[in-house]
Design a protein around this motif. Structure first.
Motif, PDB file in Angstrom:
ATOM      1  N   ILE A  18       0.839  -1.199   0.000  1.00 13.15           N
ATOM      2  CA  ILE A  18       0.000   0.000   0.000  1.00 13.15           C
ATOM      3  C   ILE A  18       0.873   1.249   0.000  1.00 13.15           C
ATOM      4  N   ASP A  30      -9.002   9.356  -5.426  1.00 10.93           N
ATOM      5  CA  ASP A  30      -9.951   8.351  -4.927  1.00 10.93           C
ATOM      6  C   ASP A  30      -9.250   7.046  -4.578  1.00 10.93           C
ATOM      7  N   LYS A  31      -8.344   6.613  -5.441  1.00  8.46           N
ATOM      8  CA  LYS A  31      -7.594   5.377  -5.191  1.00  8.46           C
ATOM      9  C   LYS A  31      -6.698   5.553  -3.973  1.00  8.46           C
ATOM     10  N   LEU A  33      -7.175   7.502  -1.401  1.00  6.21           N
ATOM     11  CA  LEU A  33      -8.003   7.470  -0.189  1.00  6.21           C
ATOM     12  C   LEU A  33      -8.419   6.049   0.163  1.00  6.21           C
ATOM     13  N   ASP A  34      -8.768   5.256  -0.851  1.00  8.59           N
ATOM     14  CA  ASP A  34      -9.115   3.852  -0.608  1.00  8.59           C
ATOM     15  C   ASP A  34      -7.929   3.086  -0.033  1.00  8.59           C
ATOM     16  N   LEU A  35      -6.759   3.309  -0.618  1.00 13.18           N
ATOM     17  CA  LEU A  35      -5.555   2.642  -0.134  1.00 13.18           C
ATOM     18  C   LEU A  35      -5.224   3.072   1.291  1.00 13.18           C
ATOM     19  N   GLN A  37      -7.306   4.138   3.593  1.00 13.05           N
ATOM     20  CA  GLN A  37      -8.279   3.524   4.496  1.00 13.05           C
ATOM     21  C   GLN A  37      -7.945   2.046   4.721  1.00 13.05           C
ATOM     22  N   GLU A  38      -7.602   1.335   3.654  1.00  5.35           N
ATOM     23  CA  GLU A  38      -7.220  -0.069   3.805  1.00  5.35           C
ATOM     24  C   GLU A  38      -5.973  -0.191   4.669  1.00  5.35           C
ATOM     25  N   GLU A  41      -6.788   0.124   8.371  1.00  5.12           N
ATOM     26  CA  GLU A  41      -7.421  -1.107   8.876  1.00  5.12           C
ATOM     27  C   GLU A  41      -6.389  -2.221   9.050  1.00  5.12           C
TER      28      GLU A  41
END
Length: 75
Positions: A18, A30-31, A33-35, A37-38, A41
């Protein structure tokens, strides 16, 4: 190798991937932000796995009289 150690290793490897993806200048917002967030977690999961391993080590080191011995541990 125990499941928790293997899982910890997987989480760290995924986190590293990541970070590499986020360092890419071509990743769109967008990608990214998704990365991110992952990654958060996966970091939480890795920390919990490490905490569980630490508790296991403490239990193993516990003396019969209830005191904890100190020793360098290699997780």
């Amino acid at each position: 190798m125990s499941d928790s150690k293997r899982s910890f290793r997987v989480e760290i490897e995924k986190l590293e991937a990541i970070v590499e993806s986020l360092e890419d200048e071509d990743v769109d917002l967008d990608k990214a932000l998704d990365l991110f967030q992952e990654g958060v977690e996966r970091l939480k999961t890795a920390r919990q796995l490490l905490k569980n391993s630490e508790l296991t080590v403490r239990r193993v080191l516990e003396e019969a009289d209830g005191t904890l011995g100190t020793s360098d541990i290699d997780l």
